[in-house]
Design an enzyme around this catalytic site. Structure first.
Site: not given
Ligand code: LLP
Length: 499
Positions: A426-427, A291, A334
């Site tokens: 087309c949006e 995150g 991450p």
């Molecule tokens: N661990 C778990 C259990 C997760 O669900 C996620 C992301 C991560 C790690 C990795 O998170 P990151 O470090 O990449 O923030 N599509 C959305 C983000 C969805 C995240 C889903 N889970 C976007 O584009 O902002």
């Protein structure tokens, strides 16, 4: 309606959001948004490790995801080093699982492995990529709130290091499948600590209203007096075909402040200590998820990995001392923070169109895009169409995500003009960059680069309007190779059965 000619060069457009400053130099690269190795050459053209974008377009076409392999490896190492250093005296170090959902292909799995990281997957398809790349199953985790029996079998076939179980029903299925195979499944339990975080904010609520995880609050549906999380611990710890490794949580994505991670860690450690003592068990591992945020625009200010790692380590150290427990082995996941800034998307400019828009608030509306209202002050907004769009980056449409863009094929001394970079779908909501100042002389045939597209862009891409998904190239030390080829018309048609 009377229209005013324009905003003066260098002056902010009243149509621009407050956070968007007029850049002093439109050719300058705001460093936190770009991969290391991105620069302009003497002719003013954008380069990565010395390779000019026009050359990349000539070889591979546009749109194109351009990734720096060195930058990916460096960010992976930076996370790993920062967390390992910060936690060395607490639990001997940290296991860093790269979250493959952000961007995954076999080359990336190999980089991850070579840099000493592990891999977090979220489906059988992602496991297939891991298997194809040849990473040992012991370095792989599997997530998902609705895993199929087939995915659980595959995880056991690959002898995965951990299956992160999301519900009591799934725990029972994993136990049954592993038991039938005469095997033991290594399991973490995903808990919802009641902490939601997003960018600059986090909220702590008593109950989690979301599909993921085992609730730590309230009674489980099965056993009054026990939360779902506790019921799962009790069931898993006594089960012969389950090896319960520990607990997991993930509080959100694109988070800048460490407070949310810290609160979640404290809650999980409280719970872990209580479970160890109540059930006389040891839970040796704790995963604090991913995150960590990145810079999409100049106003995003992510903290260095070391700062987050130290803040989290301080919390874990203090809490474990307070609880009188030895610290579990910590892991993190991450995705975006490793791959997001390694990549820019290269687009070619096509149609340009300028509209005049009422000043925001002139008619009480926030956007100011109210058409004929009798107000007599309007401002220009230029639409710059590119040869991709929401099919290669749906994040602006899905999440209102902000991006930035720069003229890449040449430098320009022209005045800044507020622009909206849009796709070819087309949006009308097909926006790539909602607001950005680009040189007034941007013209058809120019190349634009949008930074920060390494995470959740290619991964979320689609074939809307039968556009072929772009390829991904990796640049390393001045040489370039295709790591995912772009789709062809043939690819688009070859699943159409024609019957
Ligand atoms: N661990 C778990 C259990 C997760 O669900 C996620 C992301 C991560 C790690 C990795 O998170 P990151 O470090 O990449 O923030 N599509 C959305 C983000 C969805 C995240 C889903 N889970 C976007 O584009 O902002």
């Amino acid at each position: 309606m009377t229209t005013n000619p324009s905003t003066t060069a260098g002056e902010a457009s009243p149509l621009a959001p407050e956070w968007l400053a007029v850049p002093a130099d439109l050719n300058a690269l705001h460093e936190p948004m770009w991969a290391s190795g991105v620069a302009r050459n003497d002719a003013g053209e954008l380069t990565l490790d010395g390779l000019a974008v026009s050359e990349l377009q000539r070889q591979f076409g546009t749109p194109l995801f351009v990734m720096s392999e060195n930058d990916f490896r460096a960010r992976a190492r930076a996370f790993s080093d920062a967390f390992n250093n910060a936690f060395a005296d607490i639990c001997g170090g940290v296991d860093v699982y790269y979250a493959g959902k952000s961007f995954l292909c076999t080359a990336v799995v190999r980089w991850v492995e070579e840099e000493g990281l592990r891999l977090d997957t979220a489906s059988g398809g992602e496991l297939a990529v891991a298997a194809r790349a040849g990473i040992p199953g012991s370095d792989v985790a599997l997530h998902g709130n609705n895993k199929s029996d087939g995915e659980i079998h595959r995880a056991l076939d690959m002898k995965l290091g951990r299956i992160v179980v999301d519900s009591i029903a799934e725990l029972e299925r994993v136990a049954r499948i592993a038991g039938n195979r005469g095997e033991t499944a290594k399991v973490m339990l995903r808990l919802t600590p009641g902490v939601h975080a997003h960018t600059h904010e986090f909220i702590a609520t008593a109950h989690e209203d979301q599909k993921f995880g085992l609730s730590m609050a309230g009674d489980s549906t099965e056993q009054a007096g026990l939360s779902a999380a506790e019921e799962a611990v009790a069931a898993a710890s006594g089960h012969p075909s389950i090896e319960l490794l520990g607990l997991h949580c993930h509080i959100g994505s694109q988070i800048f402040e460490p407070d949310g991670f810290a609160l979640a860690a404290e809650k999980l450690l409280d719970f872990l200590a209580a479970m160890q003592s109540k059930y006389s068990i040891v839970l040796p591992e704790l995963d604090l998820g991913g995150g960590y945020g990145i810079a999409y625009t100049p106003v995003d200010t992510p903290r260095p990995a070391a700062e987050i790692a130290q803040a989290m380590a301080a919390v874990v150290r203090t809490k474990c001392a307070e609880l009188g427990i030895s610290a579990p082995r910590i892991s993190i996941e991450p995705g975006r923070a490793i791959v997001g800034s390694t990549t820019f998307t290269l687009y070619e400019v096509g149609t340009l169109k300028t509209v005049r828009v009422d000043a925001p608030g002139a008619d009480g509306s926030k956007s100011g895009n109210s058409g004929e209202t009798g107000k007599n002050v309007t401002y220009p907004r230029r639409y710059v169409s590119v040869d991709g769009g929401m099919s290669d980056n749906p994040r602006p449409v899905l999440y209102d995500a902000d991006y930035s863009a720069i003229l890449a094929s040449r430098a320009s001394a022209a005045a800044p003009q507020l622009s909206r970079v849009v796709g070819k779908h087309c949006e009308s909501g097909d926006i790539v960059v909602r607001d950005v100042y680009l040189p007034e002389d941007v013209a058809a045939g120019d190349l634009l680069a949008v930074p920060g597209t390494g995470a959740y862009c290619w991964a979320l891409s689609s074939n809307y309007n039968y556009l072929a998904r772009p390829g991904v190239v990796a640049v390393r030390d001045g040489s370039v190779r295709l790591i995912v080829r772009g789709e062809t018309e043939e690819d688009l048609l070859n699943r159409d059965m024609g019957v």
